[in-house]
Design an enzyme around this catalytic site. Sequence first.
Site, mmCIF file in Angstrom:
data_model
loop_
_atom_site.group_PDB
_atom_site.id
_atom_site.type_symbol
_atom_site.label_atom_id
_atom_site.label_comp_id
_atom_site.label_asym_id
_atom_site.label_seq_id
_atom_site.Cartn_x
_atom_site.Cartn_y
_atom_site.Cartn_z
ATOM 1 N N GLU A 143 -1.222 11.437 -1.504
ATOM 2 C CA GLU A 143 -0.668 11.105 -0.193
ATOM 3 C C GLU A 143 -0.232 9.641 -0.120
ATOM 4 O O GLU A 143 -0.746 8.791 -0.859
ATOM 5 C CB GLU A 143 -1.731 11.369 0.881
ATOM 6 C CG GLU A 143 -2.054 12.839 0.985
ATOM 7 C CD GLU A 143 -3.207 13.170 1.938
ATOM 8 O OE1 GLU A 143 -3.201 14.269 2.470
ATOM 9 O OE2 GLU A 143 -4.103 12.330 2.136
ATOM 10 N N CYS A 166 -8.024 4.722 6.202
ATOM 11 C CA CYS A 166 -8.719 4.372 4.961
ATOM 12 C C CYS A 166 -9.814 5.384 4.670
ATOM 13 O O CYS A 166 -10.637 5.668 5.537
ATOM 14 C CB CYS A 166 -9.407 3.028 5.087
ATOM 15 S SG CYS A 166 -8.315 1.662 5.285
HETATM 16 N N1 SAH Z 1 -10.066 2.722 -4.498
HETATM 17 C C1 SAH Z 1 -9.728 1.496 -3.941
HETATM 18 C C2 SAH Z 1 -8.600 1.567 -2.939
HETATM 19 C C3 SAH Z 1 -8.533 2.742 -2.016
HETATM 20 S S1 SAH Z 1 -9.668 2.801 -0.704
HETATM 21 C C4 SAH Z 1 -10.945 0.828 -3.320
HETATM 22 O O1 SAH Z 1 -11.946 1.508 -3.109
HETATM 23 O O2 SAH Z 1 -10.906 -0.371 -3.086
HETATM 24 C C5 SAH Z 1 -9.154 1.498 0.396
HETATM 25 C C6 SAH Z 1 -10.298 0.930 1.207
HETATM 26 O O3 SAH Z 1 -10.800 1.899 2.135
HETATM 27 C C7 SAH Z 1 -11.491 0.513 0.362
HETATM 28 O O4 SAH Z 1 -11.966 -0.742 0.746
HETATM 29 C C8 SAH Z 1 -12.482 1.597 0.656
HETATM 30 O O5 SAH Z 1 -13.800 1.188 0.409
HETATM 31 C C9 SAH Z 1 -12.226 1.860 2.116
HETATM 32 N N2 SAH Z 1 -12.761 3.146 2.598
HETATM 33 C C10 SAH Z 1 -13.046 4.253 1.892
HETATM 34 N N3 SAH Z 1 -13.517 5.223 2.718
HETATM 35 C C11 SAH Z 1 -13.514 4.728 3.972
HETATM 36 C C12 SAH Z 1 -13.841 5.257 5.259
HETATM 37 N N4 SAH Z 1 -14.243 6.499 5.407
HETATM 38 N N5 SAH Z 1 -13.693 4.440 6.313
HETATM 39 C C13 SAH Z 1 -13.225 3.175 6.187
HETATM 40 N N6 SAH Z 1 -12.891 2.623 5.002
HETATM 41 C C14 SAH Z 1 -13.032 3.389 3.899
#
Ligand code: SAH
Length: 343
Positions: free
Chosen positions: A96, A334
Amino acid sequence: MEKQNNKVPLIGFTPQELCSTMQEYGGTSFQAESLMRWIYRKREKDISTFSDIPKAILQSVEQSYTVGLYPPKESKRSDDGSVKYLFANGQNQVFEAVAMSSGNRHTLCLSTQSGCRMGCRFCRTGSIRFNGNLSAGDIINQVLSIPDSKRLNRIVLMGMGEPLDNLKVVNKTLEILTADWGCALGKSNITISTVGLLSELEAFLKSPGCNLAISLHSPFPDERAMLMPVERTNPILEIIKLLKHYPLKKPLRLTFEYVALGSLNLSKNHARAIATLLSGLSCHLNIIPWNRHNAATFQSPTSDELTNFMELLNDAGIPTNLRKSMGGDIDAACGQMAGNAPH
Ligand code: SAH
Ligand code: SF4
């Protein structure tokens, strides 16, 4: 990228990769650059209209190659205006991208993998089956194939997947996004977000191709390991050492991301420990209130919890922003991306 009508897709190519073919067709390396510029920068789809390249060469190119863009399979628009696009490629990978606009900032959040192997406990993507790395063509296709492609001026690699787990492809993608023959975006208009895989992080920091965001989520190693299993092999203390050893040079920026989990990681002790951990680094902290989904049972923070925590951090001298969540109603915020897995 797989062949379309037996032709090789050009998206994902660099001019260097096309150079010898161009010479075979009687063209030059300069014309290889020109061809890629039509595709990436001018976003033209019909090879026969690339007017600064001789017709005979274009005809040879068209016999074996196609631009190779493919449209999203589905799109969903959020009440806040952000749009989530679902893609499926010929390898049965689904992924996505989310487009968001605010003032004159038009951002696309891209996926680098189908699913993710890191298994962070709070993340929806981490809970679905990992289905492999995306190619540079699949990543760039997200940028070029959406309706508002031409107005995008910021790219974040924060969708599905861990960018440093697919570093070779991500580096090639950054080259295409920033090159003059490519999308010609500034390095400082692109950000990758990572859990901080150590050896790949070191390679990235030696010649950074864009801004960097590190997923912190807890300053305490045991707690970080509980939330993010990768902490066991990629300790935050080692990540900080690397960041101090290879500081990003302006205009590139370093950010830490902190998912705010209600009653869990927002205490005074957390704020103090973050200040100690980040002291000596030029950076700021982005707080992301946890976005709810059914694969985990954390709590979203209350607004009091958020205000208190941000005050504590600001008092401790850590510049802190609250990241406005977009696309929550369409599972595009996110950590909510799951391809077409049931929600
Ligand atoms: N894999 C990479 C980038 C994608 S996630 C990483 O983890 O950095 C992008 C951001 O969203 C990351 O900081 C991740 O920790 C955060 N994230 C993941 N799940 C989330 C959620 N349910 N609520 C808010 N942020 C979240
Ligand atoms: Fe993967 Fe990032 Fe989700 Fe962790 S937060 S599982 S690294 S996408």
